[in-house]
Write an enzyme that holds these catalytic residues in place. Structure first.
Site, PDB file in Angstrom:
ATOM      1  N   HIS A  72     -16.132  -5.206   5.496  1.00  0.00           N
ATOM      2  CA  HIS A  72     -16.115  -3.916   6.176  1.00  0.00           C
ATOM      3  C   HIS A  72     -17.140  -2.978   5.529  1.00  0.00           C
ATOM      4  O   HIS A  72     -17.105  -2.777   4.323  1.00  0.00           O
ATOM      5  CB  HIS A  72     -14.725  -3.266   6.091  1.00  0.00           C
ATOM      6  CG  HIS A  72     -13.773  -3.785   7.137  1.00  0.00           C
ATOM      7  ND1 HIS A  72     -12.745  -3.036   7.622  1.00  0.00           N
ATOM      8  CD2 HIS A  72     -13.709  -4.978   7.784  1.00  0.00           C
ATOM      9  CE1 HIS A  72     -12.079  -3.727   8.539  1.00  0.00           C
ATOM     10  NE2 HIS A  72     -12.641  -4.924   8.640  1.00  0.00           N
ATOM     11  N   TYR A 200      -8.221   6.301   8.857  1.00  0.00           N
ATOM     12  CA  TYR A 200      -7.302   7.151   8.088  1.00  0.00           C
ATOM     13  C   TYR A 200      -7.173   8.483   8.856  1.00  0.00           C
ATOM     14  O   TYR A 200      -8.148   9.197   9.013  1.00  0.00           O
ATOM     15  CB  TYR A 200      -7.863   7.437   6.697  1.00  0.00           C
ATOM     16  CG  TYR A 200      -7.883   6.248   5.755  1.00  0.00           C
ATOM     17  CD1 TYR A 200      -8.896   5.287   5.813  1.00  0.00           C
ATOM     18  CD2 TYR A 200      -6.892   6.087   4.794  1.00  0.00           C
ATOM     19  CE1 TYR A 200      -8.915   4.207   4.947  1.00  0.00           C
ATOM     20  CE2 TYR A 200      -6.912   4.998   3.912  1.00  0.00           C
ATOM     21  CZ  TYR A 200      -7.933   4.076   4.003  1.00  0.00           C
ATOM     22  OH  TYR A 200      -7.939   3.006   3.133  1.00  0.00           O
ATOM     23  N   PRO A 292      -0.950   4.191  -2.129  1.00  0.00           N
ATOM     24  CA  PRO A 292      -1.864   3.221  -1.524  1.00  0.00           C
ATOM     25  C   PRO A 292      -2.994   3.849  -0.694  1.00  0.00           C
ATOM     26  O   PRO A 292      -3.852   3.148  -0.196  1.00  0.00           O
ATOM     27  CB  PRO A 292      -0.950   2.361  -0.659  1.00  0.00           C
ATOM     28  CG  PRO A 292       0.305   3.113  -0.516  1.00  0.00           C
ATOM     29  CD  PRO A 292       0.411   4.049  -1.642  1.00  0.00           C
ATOM     30  N   LYS A 296      -6.212   1.206  -4.038  1.00  0.00           N
ATOM     31  CA  LYS A 296      -6.638   0.949  -5.419  1.00  0.00           C
ATOM     32  C   LYS A 296      -5.686   0.077  -6.231  1.00  0.00           C
ATOM     33  O   LYS A 296      -6.089  -0.473  -7.255  1.00  0.00           O
ATOM     34  CB  LYS A 296      -6.825   2.291  -6.150  1.00  0.00           C
ATOM     35  CG  LYS A 296      -8.018   3.077  -5.657  1.00  0.00           C
ATOM     36  CD  LYS A 296      -9.314   2.318  -5.890  1.00  0.00           C
ATOM     37  CE  LYS A 296     -10.384   2.715  -4.890  1.00  0.00           C
ATOM     38  NZ  LYS A 296     -11.286   1.617  -4.569  1.00  0.00           N
TER      39      LYS A 296
HETATM   40  P1  FAS Z   1       3.384  -7.119  -9.042  1.00  0.00           P
HETATM   41  O1  FAS Z   1       4.501  -6.124  -8.926  1.00  0.00           O
HETATM   42  O2  FAS Z   1       2.682  -7.582  -7.819  1.00  0.00           O
HETATM   43  O3  FAS Z   1       3.936  -8.452  -9.769  1.00  0.00           O
HETATM   44  C1  FAS Z   1       4.804  -8.360 -10.866  1.00  0.00           C
HETATM   45  C2  FAS Z   1       5.575  -9.669 -10.996  1.00  0.00           C
HETATM   46  O4  FAS Z   1       6.370  -9.606 -12.187  1.00  0.00           O
HETATM   47  C3  FAS Z   1       6.527  -9.906  -9.838  1.00  0.00           C
HETATM   48  O5  FAS Z   1       6.320 -11.203  -9.285  1.00  0.00           O
HETATM   49  C4  FAS Z   1       7.920  -9.775 -10.460  1.00  0.00           C
HETATM   50  O6  FAS Z   1       8.856 -10.691  -9.899  1.00  0.00           O
HETATM   51  C5  FAS Z   1       7.650 -10.119 -11.915  1.00  0.00           C
HETATM   52  N1  FAS Z   1       8.618  -9.488 -12.834  1.00  0.00           N
HETATM   53  C6  FAS Z   1       9.074  -8.215 -12.811  1.00  0.00           C
HETATM   54  N2  FAS Z   1       9.980  -8.015 -13.810  1.00  0.00           N
HETATM   55  C7  FAS Z   1      10.076  -9.209 -14.466  1.00  0.00           C
HETATM   56  C8  FAS Z   1      10.848  -9.654 -15.573  1.00  0.00           C
HETATM   57  N3  FAS Z   1      11.687  -8.824 -16.206  1.00  0.00           N
HETATM   58  N4  FAS Z   1      10.727 -10.943 -15.980  1.00  0.00           N
HETATM   59  C9  FAS Z   1       9.845 -11.779 -15.336  1.00  0.00           C
HETATM   60  N5  FAS Z   1       9.086 -11.423 -14.286  1.00  0.00           N
HETATM   61  C10 FAS Z   1       9.223 -10.149 -13.851  1.00  0.00           C
HETATM   62  N6  FAS Z   1      -2.053  -1.824  -3.397  1.00  0.00           N
HETATM   63  C11 FAS Z   1      -3.177  -1.695  -2.653  1.00  0.00           C
HETATM   64  O7  FAS Z   1      -4.284  -1.796  -3.195  1.00  0.00           O
HETATM   65  N7  FAS Z   1      -3.084  -1.454  -1.295  1.00  0.00           N
HETATM   66  C12 FAS Z   1      -1.872  -1.375  -0.662  1.00  0.00           C
HETATM   67  O8  FAS Z   1      -1.811  -1.188   0.540  1.00  0.00           O
HETATM   68  C13 FAS Z   1      -0.676  -1.524  -1.401  1.00  0.00           C
HETATM   69  N8  FAS Z   1       0.557  -1.469  -0.788  1.00  0.00           N
HETATM   70  C14 FAS Z   1       1.692  -1.616  -1.561  1.00  0.00           C
HETATM   71  C15 FAS Z   1       2.982  -1.580  -0.983  1.00  0.00           C
HETATM   72  C16 FAS Z   1       4.127  -1.708  -1.774  1.00  0.00           C
HETATM   73  C17 FAS Z   1       5.507  -1.663  -1.134  1.00  0.00           C
HETATM   74  C18 FAS Z   1       4.013  -1.897  -3.171  1.00  0.00           C
HETATM   75  C19 FAS Z   1       5.258  -2.023  -4.053  1.00  0.00           C
HETATM   76  C20 FAS Z   1       2.751  -1.943  -3.751  1.00  0.00           C
HETATM   77  C21 FAS Z   1       1.583  -1.808  -2.950  1.00  0.00           C
HETATM   78  N9  FAS Z   1       0.312  -1.875  -3.510  1.00  0.00           N
HETATM   79  C22 FAS Z   1      -0.821  -1.744  -2.782  1.00  0.00           C
HETATM   80  C23 FAS Z   1       0.158  -2.082  -4.911  1.00  0.00           C
HETATM   81  C24 FAS Z   1       0.314  -3.556  -5.191  1.00  0.00           C
HETATM   82  O9  FAS Z   1      -0.599  -4.288  -4.410  1.00  0.00           O
HETATM   83  C25 FAS Z   1       0.135  -3.743  -6.670  1.00  0.00           C
HETATM   84  O10 FAS Z   1      -0.981  -3.009  -7.154  1.00  0.00           O
HETATM   85  C26 FAS Z   1      -0.007  -5.196  -7.081  1.00  0.00           C
HETATM   86  O11 FAS Z   1       1.075  -5.920  -6.568  1.00  0.00           O
HETATM   87  C27 FAS Z   1      -0.074  -5.234  -8.602  1.00  0.00           C
HETATM   88  O12 FAS Z   1       0.048  -6.542  -8.983  1.00  0.00           O
HETATM   89  P2  FAS Z   1       0.826  -6.895 -10.331  1.00  0.00           P
HETATM   90  O13 FAS Z   1       0.355  -5.979 -11.418  1.00  0.00           O
HETATM   91  O14 FAS Z   1       0.665  -8.361 -10.485  1.00  0.00           O
HETATM   92  O15 FAS Z   1       2.362  -6.518 -10.092  1.00  0.00           O
HETATM   93  C1  PHB Z   2      -3.348  -2.245   4.023  1.00  0.00           C
HETATM   94  O1  PHB Z   2      -4.041  -2.900   4.839  1.00  0.00           O
HETATM   95  O2  PHB Z   2      -2.201  -2.583   3.690  1.00  0.00           O
HETATM   96  C2  PHB Z   2      -3.950  -1.000   3.427  1.00  0.00           C
HETATM   97  C3  PHB Z   2      -5.305  -0.760   3.597  1.00  0.00           C
HETATM   98  C4  PHB Z   2      -5.861   0.380   3.032  1.00  0.00           C
HETATM   99  C5  PHB Z   2      -5.047   1.265   2.336  1.00  0.00           C
HETATM  100  C6  PHB Z   2      -3.680   1.014   2.167  1.00  0.00           C
HETATM  101  C7  PHB Z   2      -3.127  -0.124   2.728  1.00  0.00           C
HETATM  102  O3  PHB Z   2      -5.597   2.393   1.808  1.00  0.00           O
END
Ligand code: FAS
Ligand code: PHB
Length: 389
Positions: A72, A200, A292, A296
């Site tokens: 994109h 957006y 989000p 980032k």
């Molecule tokens: P994660 O949370 O992905 O992974 C952590 C892992 O650790 C999990 O598998 C969990 O099971 C495990 N864990 C936790 N506690 C533990 C314990 N006590 N023992 C063992 N394992 C344990 N980012 C974007 O850039 N764009 C988005 O649109 C976006 N939307 C999101 C929507 C939601 C609902 C959420 C919650 C996050 C969103 N994010 C988004 C952010 C998301 O993408 C995170 O930045 C990303 O998952 C980070 O990855 P990790 O640091 O690996 O953490």
């Molecule tokens: C998504 O596709 O989930 C998405 C894309 C851009 C954003 C947030 C979420 O800023």
């Protein structure tokens, strides 16, 4: 059991770090408290910075991303019933790639299986120990049996509700937090996207985002109240609200259909400092959370992994501790700039319940400046495509 690095968490942070270490001969074990299917069932990020794409290539998992990911070169801001395109590539020479976090996790898990590296899922009561010494270890329970893994380093990749940050003496960690008075209601539907790029939207009824996962699968969000529940939002209500918040030309591009995923996520900014405590390093969401809006979260996890991997590679392959010692400062410098950008995008694009007439005019001036000043647009663009590592 003994290994060089124990990684707590099998999300994108843990899997990417584990793959980079393993492909450089540095043994590592990943522990996660849930199973792989549960992890793959989570719907999260969708937009990748070039730095993240480069890291995934370095980890040897770029094939499907390049085949199925969508480059994109711009995004659109929508307000006053008009679309205003921000030419990301024209302003920065870079682009972003639309490819879902779920797919990245799939690709990394498959690669880890091929590499023969050890992952222990459904590990209960994971606990890091003695990370203030040079002989840390991690304990966990599995099938009613307690286990211990001795190691040199522990990577806390366990997300915002993990055990790693909690294991640190709380008087040694400083936290900074901002919660936002609204959430995002997101849906996924097997329908073509409203436009070829993300939109957006700032609207008096609230923020909306038109995103996608492919040319056949769309991801949409609308700002909602923190009191809202998923059952308050039928598909019909969602589609109507989304189209009301978009300019006419964009609303007409929306193809409706049944959602197969619907969730509400609160928005908050959070940073823990420092990100390293002796031989325990915090990575990704374990150390920071961003709304989000700026896309980032996942990308910050990737840059943390870059800094920590470089430090561990230096320790094992060059007998240098410089990279490891500099991890927290280097990571936090980039983290705070992304936290700022995500906060700024959120304040410019959302409707805040307590905004007065002056605040509304400032938001309108911010948007007007963005679409009429190349310098302002370039600032948004360089942050959106990702600041350098
Ligand atoms: P994660 O949370 O992905 O992974 C952590 C892992 O650790 C999990 O598998 C969990 O099971 C495990 N864990 C936790 N506690 C533990 C314990 N006590 N023992 C063992 N394992 C344990 N980012 C974007 O850039 N764009 C988005 O649109 C976006 N939307 C999101 C929507 C939601 C609902 C959420 C919650 C996050 C969103 N994010 C988004 C952010 C998301 O993408 C995170 O930045 C990303 O998952 C980070 O990855 P990790 O640091 O690996 O953490
Ligand atoms: C998504 O596709 O989930 C998405 C894309 C851009 C954003 C947030 C979420 O800023």
């Amino acid at each position: 059991m003994r290994t060089q690095v124990v990684i707590i968490g099998s999300g994108p942070s843990g899997l990417l770090l584990g793959q980079l270490l393993g492909s450089n001969g540095i043994d590592n074990v990943i522990l996660d408290r849930v199973g792989r299917d549960y992890i793959l069932g989570r719907v999260r990020a969708g937009v990748l910075e070039q730095g993240t794409v480069d890291m995934l290539d370095e980890a040897g998992v770029g094939r499907r991303m390049h085949a199925e990911g969508l480059p994109h070169e711009g995004i659109s801001l929508a307000f006053d019933n008009r679309l205003h395109r921000i030419d990301l590539t024209g302003l920065t020479g870079k682009h972003v790639t639309v490819y879902g976090q779920t797919e990245i996790t799939h690709d990394l898990m498959d690669k880890r299986d091929e590499s023969g590296l050890t992952t222990i899922y459904k590990a209960a009561n994971v606990q890091p120990h003695d990370f203030d010494t040079d002989a840390p270890y991690v304990t966990y329970d599995k099938d009613g049996i307690s286990h211990r893994i001795d190691c040199d380093f522990i990577a806390g990749c366990d997300g915002s509700h993990g055990v790693s940050r909690q294991a640190v003496p709380q008087d040694t960690v400083r936290t900074y937090e901002r919660s936002y008075p609204f959430g995002w209601l997101g849906i996924m539907a097997e329908v073509p996207p409203a436009d070829h790029e993300l939109i957006y939207a700032n609207h008096p009824r609230g923020f909306a985002l038109c995103s996608m996962r492919s040319e056949h699968r769309s991801r949409y969000y609308v700002q909602c109240s923190l009191d809202d529940r998923i059952e308050d939002w039928s598909d019909e209500r969602f589609w109507d609200e989304l189209r009301r918040r978009l300019p006419k030309e964009a609303a007409e591009g929306v193809t409706t259909g049944p959602s197969f995923e619907k969730s509400i996520a609160p928005l908050r900014s959070f940073v823990a400092e420092p990100m390293q405590f002796g031989r325990l390093s915090l990575v990704g969401d374990a150390a920071h959370i961003v709304p989000p809006t700026g896309a980032k979260g996942l990308n910050l996890a990737a840059s943390d992994v870059h800094y920590l991997f470089e430090g561990l590679r230096g320790h094992y392959l060059e007998k240098s501790s410089a990279g490891i010692d500099a991890y927290s400062l280097k990571a936090l410098s980039r983290v705070w700039k992304a936290v700022r950008f995500s906060w700024w995008m959120t304040t410019v694009l959302h409707r805040f319940p307590d905004t007065d007439a002056f605040g509304q005019r400032i938001q309108e001036a911010e948007l007007d400046y963005l679409v009429h000043s190349q310098a302002a647009a370039a600032s948004l663009a360089e942050n959106y495509v990702g600041l350098p590592y």
